[in-house]
Design a protein around this motif. Structure first.
Motif, short mmCIF file in Angstrom:
data_model
loop_
_atom_site.label_atom_id
_atom_site.label_comp_id
_atom_site.label_asym_id
_atom_site.label_seq_id
_atom_site.Cartn_x
_atom_site.Cartn_y
_atom_site.Cartn_z
N GLN A 218 35.77 -25.43 -1.13
CA GLN A 218 37.23 -25.18 -1.08
C GLN A 218 37.58 -24.65 0.30
OE1 GLN A 218 38.48 -22.51 -4.16
NE2 GLN A 218 37.67 -20.70 -3.17
N CYS A 221 44.08 -24.85 4.46
CA CYS A 221 44.51 -25.50 5.70
C CYS A 221 45.99 -25.81 5.59
CB CYS A 221 43.69 -26.79 5.85
SG CYS A 221 44.03 -27.66 7.35
N GLU A 224 48.33 -31.41 6.37
CA GLU A 224 48.15 -32.32 5.23
C GLU A 224 46.86 -33.13 5.45
OE1 GLU A 224 49.77 -33.03 2.28
OE2 GLU A 224 50.82 -31.14 2.69
N SER A 226 44.26 -36.07 3.77
CA SER A 226 44.08 -37.09 2.72
C SER A 226 42.62 -37.49 2.64
CB SER A 226 44.94 -38.31 3.03
OG SER A 226 44.46 -38.92 4.20
N LEU A 240 39.28 -35.25 -3.81
CA LEU A 240 39.98 -34.22 -3.04
C LEU A 240 41.23 -33.83 -3.81
CD1 LEU A 240 40.14 -32.71 -0.21
CD2 LEU A 240 41.73 -34.51 0.45
N LYS A 241 41.34 -32.54 -4.10
CA LYS A 241 42.51 -32.07 -4.84
C LYS A 241 43.17 -30.96 -4.05
CE LYS A 241 41.13 -32.93 -9.59
NZ LYS A 241 40.44 -32.30 -10.70
N LYS A 242 44.52 -30.91 -4.12
CA LYS A 242 45.23 -29.87 -3.40
C LYS A 242 45.95 -28.98 -4.41
CE LYS A 242 48.46 -29.03 0.30
NZ LYS A 242 49.68 -29.49 0.96
N SER A 245 48.02 -24.49 -0.86
CA SER A 245 47.45 -24.88 0.44
C SER A 245 45.92 -24.88 0.38
CB SER A 245 47.97 -23.95 1.54
OG SER A 245 47.70 -22.60 1.18
N TYR A 247 42.47 -26.65 -0.66
CA TYR A 247 41.90 -27.97 -0.98
C TYR A 247 40.55 -27.81 -1.68
CZ TYR A 247 45.33 -30.31 2.00
OH TYR A 247 46.49 -30.80 2.52
N HIS A 248 40.32 -28.68 -2.66
CA HIS A 248 39.01 -28.72 -3.31
C HIS A 248 38.39 -30.07 -3.03
CE1 HIS A 248 39.34 -25.37 -6.53
NE2 HIS A 248 39.89 -25.01 -5.39
N LEU A 249 37.27 -30.04 -2.34
CA LEU A 249 36.62 -31.29 -1.95
C LEU A 249 35.26 -31.39 -2.65
CD1 LEU A 249 36.18 -33.75 0.06
CD2 LEU A 249 35.18 -32.09 1.61
#
Lengths: 295, 356
Positions: A218, A221, A224, A226, A240-242, A245, A247-249
């Motif tokens: 996580q 950032c 944005e 993608s 990838l989920k937002k 602010s 992000y979970h990758l």
């Protein structure tokens, strides 16, 4: 032990099971996959309800459709049969005409599950019927239990109780295969997972082994980001989920360090850390990865 | 297996009870009421019990095979720890033995009623009771054959509606097989085609003898019981028709018997599904339609307007029947091909007769 050797099954234009070789050992196996992945078909093939197109299924060294094998295997389908207007004793009579059934054990389950003994089974709710059939299953003296969508419609309180009973059966050395598309219901009781995707074996192993395949990072950032942008960094992200602010990758284990370095270099996140993945998400990721691989 | 047999008999008790009642109504009631003795109106009542028994043995295989007609039932029954084919054969045998026991009980009671009525009557006339015994053995033999023929037909379907549909279709084919073509030749060539040229009333009374000699034999045995000669029971070519149908019937029965006891049980994935399991079966409704149309053309050949009207009505009807069979108006390609061929055949047959 149940051994599947190069098992194939086709339904007109659909390849329901494709060249599946697999072994089911003692303990509890969770059979998971999306709708139409071939879970029910596989269980029906093992139980001898459907014929194989190719391959072999062997139960303790004997063909699965032999009388000796069928005596050891009990298959609980997603929609089991009962005669019209049947009561509990009718269900007992039917199943005890096929298998050795411990009636005392059955009625003790019925009391534990608080099922009405004198009412017609047709008046039971879906969850109650499911509990009844699970009670029947574990009262039957079999070595292998194939439970299709075993926990469908059962409330969380009762589910815990049933899981306890299943674990008791495991202690007795039984082999239990539970198919479900509801992964969370299998959590904490299964020893290993078998993941089917489009009739093919996608993954097979114990939870600890599976959990080593993927890592979750996580990072925070303001820019944005993608999935395509991460791919442009020569990474192969799985999801990838937002959330706000944050992000979970999700990325494969061997790319973890490289991904951290590149994200740090390009996006300079204020937070970048690895977080754990729960088993439900892990299975979902395995299914997703297997689908991607097949494409 | 013993426990399962007990369970199955218990499960079928209501069906056996209804069958018992129907047999009773068909034989015991008329035996108690109808005139028995040496008069023109004397009756043996064999026809009513013969027909009821024949219908029962045709329908009962549907109960015996119904474990395949529902997915849930197939899942439960086909995983049962029995040897291959043991489930199917045991269910079929329980059904057959059950019907035969009920039939035997009713038959003995009915004959005893007739016997005691004659014993108590003022007349010293008695029926030829040895022919009641002969009729009994004849009926159970053909009842058994008919049972296995129906069972093998019904085993080609995967749900009860399709099974009934297939039984109707195959019985139509069996009924019309000779009559339709010979009647047609007779219509276009204007010649008498011998023993199979039956139309109208004759067709309806004699053609069923092709698929159920048991039914037709009742007339023969009734005649013998009443003290007539066997020749009085048959007219003209009916002898030939009877013996030909008897031979074909025995061959069909034997083939069905071997099919049911030797063939592999179909896979359970079809259980409960609609429509034909294979292409050969989907050909049968077309064949039935062709035979029926040819027979109908033959009996209405003197009225060309009706003939052409019937052609269009039957064409639409066949399409609707097939749509029902496939549970969709969008028929498979193969069915469309069969449909085209059968339309063409019937069109040519209609044209030939209307030109004539």
């Amino acid at each position: 032990m149940i051994e599947l050797l190069n098992v194939c099954k086709h339904f007109e234009k659909v390849d329901a099971i494709q060249h599946l070789s697999l072994t089911f050992e003692k303990g509890i196996t969770g059979l998971v996959g999306h709708n139409g992945a071939g879970k029910s078909t596989l269980l029906r093939l093992i139980a001898g309800v459907c014929h194989l197109d190719e391959g072999n299924i062997v139960v303790d060294g004997k063909e699965n459709d032999s009388k000796e094998s069928k005596q050891k295997v009990f298959f609980l389908p997603d929609d089991p049969y009962l005669p019209m207007f049947a009561k509990l004793e009718d269900a007992v009579q039917l199943y005890s005409s096929f298998y050795p059934l411990d009636q005392e054990k059955f009625y003790s389950y019925i009391k534990d599950f608080h099922l009405p003994e004198r009412e017609k089974i047709s008046t039971y709710s879906k969850g109650m019927k499911r509990q009844l059939f699970l009670a029947l299953s574990f009262s039957i003296d079999a070595s292998y239990y194939l439970l299709d969508e075993a926990f469908d419609g059962i409330d969380p309180f009762m589910l815990e109780k049933i899981k306890e009973e299943i674990l008791k059966e495991r202690e007795k050395g039984k082999t239990i295969i539970i198919s479900s598309h509801n992964i969370s219901s299998l959590e904490k009781i299964v020893d290993r997972f078998v993941i089917l995707v489009n009739g093919k074996l996608a993954r097979n192993g114990e939870m600890e082994t599976l959990s080593k395949d993927f890592r979750k990072v996580q990072f925070m950032c303001k820019r944005e980001i993608s999935l395509e942008a991460l791919c442009a960094l020569s990474l192969h992200p799985l999801s990838l989920k937002k959330i706000g602010s944050l992000y979970h990758l999700v990325i494969s284990s061997n790319e973890l360090e490289e991904a951290k370095k590149r994200i740090h270099a390009v996006y300079s996140p204020s937070l970048l850390e690895e977080v754990s993945i729960d088993s439900e998400e892990m299975i979902r990721l395995e299914m997703l990865a297997a689908r991607e691989e097949q494409r | 297996m013993k426990q399962y047999i007990k369970w199955q008999i218990r499960e079928w008790l209501p069906v056996f009870f209804v069958t018992f009642l129907l047999f009773g109504i068909a034989f015991l009631v008329p035996s108690s009421i109808n005139e028995v003795g040496n008069t023109r109106n004397a009756q043996t009542n064999l026809e009513s019990i013969g027909v009821t028994f024949s219908v029962a043995v045709m329908i009962f295989p549907l109960f015996a095979l119904d474990y395949r007609y529902k997915k849930s039932k197939a899942d439960t029954f086909m995983q049962a720890p029995f040897k291959e084919r043991q489930l199917r054969t045991s269910r079929l045998l329980i059904g057959l033995i059950g019907i035969l026991i009920l039939f035997t009980l009713i038959y003995i009671c009915g004959v005893l009623i007739i016997y005691f009525r004659q014993l108590n009557a003022s007349s010293s006339y008695f029926y030829h009771y040895e022919y009641y015994v002969a009729a009994y053995f004849f009926l159970i033999l053909f009842g058994g054959i008919e049972y296995f023929i129906s069972a093998s037909i019904a085993s080609f379907s995967d749900n009860v509606i399709d099974a009934i549909f297939l039984l109707l279709v195959v019985n139509t084919i069996r009924t019309l097989l000779f009559s339709s073509f010979t009647s047609y030749y007779s219509a276009i060539l204007d010649v008498y085609c011998g023993m199979y040229t039956y139309t109208g009333i004759e067709f309806f009374t004699l053609a069923p003898s092709f698929y159920a000699p048991g039914v037709y034999s009742d007339f023969c045995f009734s005649s013998l019981i009443l003290g007539n000669e066997i020749g009085d029971a048959f007219f003209g070519n009916e002898h030939a028709l009877f013996y030909t149908s008897l031979c074909i019937y025995l061959v069909m029965g034997l083939a069905s018997f071997f099919y049911i006891f030797m063939s592999k049980e179909p896979s359970g994935e079809h259980a409960g599904s609609n429509g034909p399991r294979n292409a050969a079966i989907s050909l049968l409704p077309h064949l039935s339609y062709i035979l029926f149309s040819i027979w109908f053309i033959a009996i209405t050949y003197s009225l060309p307007v009706i003939l052409w009207a019937c052609y269009f009505v039957f064409a639409i009807l066949e399409y609707c029947i097939l749509a029902f069979y496939h549970r969709s108006f969008k028929l498979p390609k193969l069915s469309f091909l069969y449909l085209g061929v059968s339309y063409l055949l019937i069109f040519m047959a209609t044209l030939l007769v209307s030109v004539k």
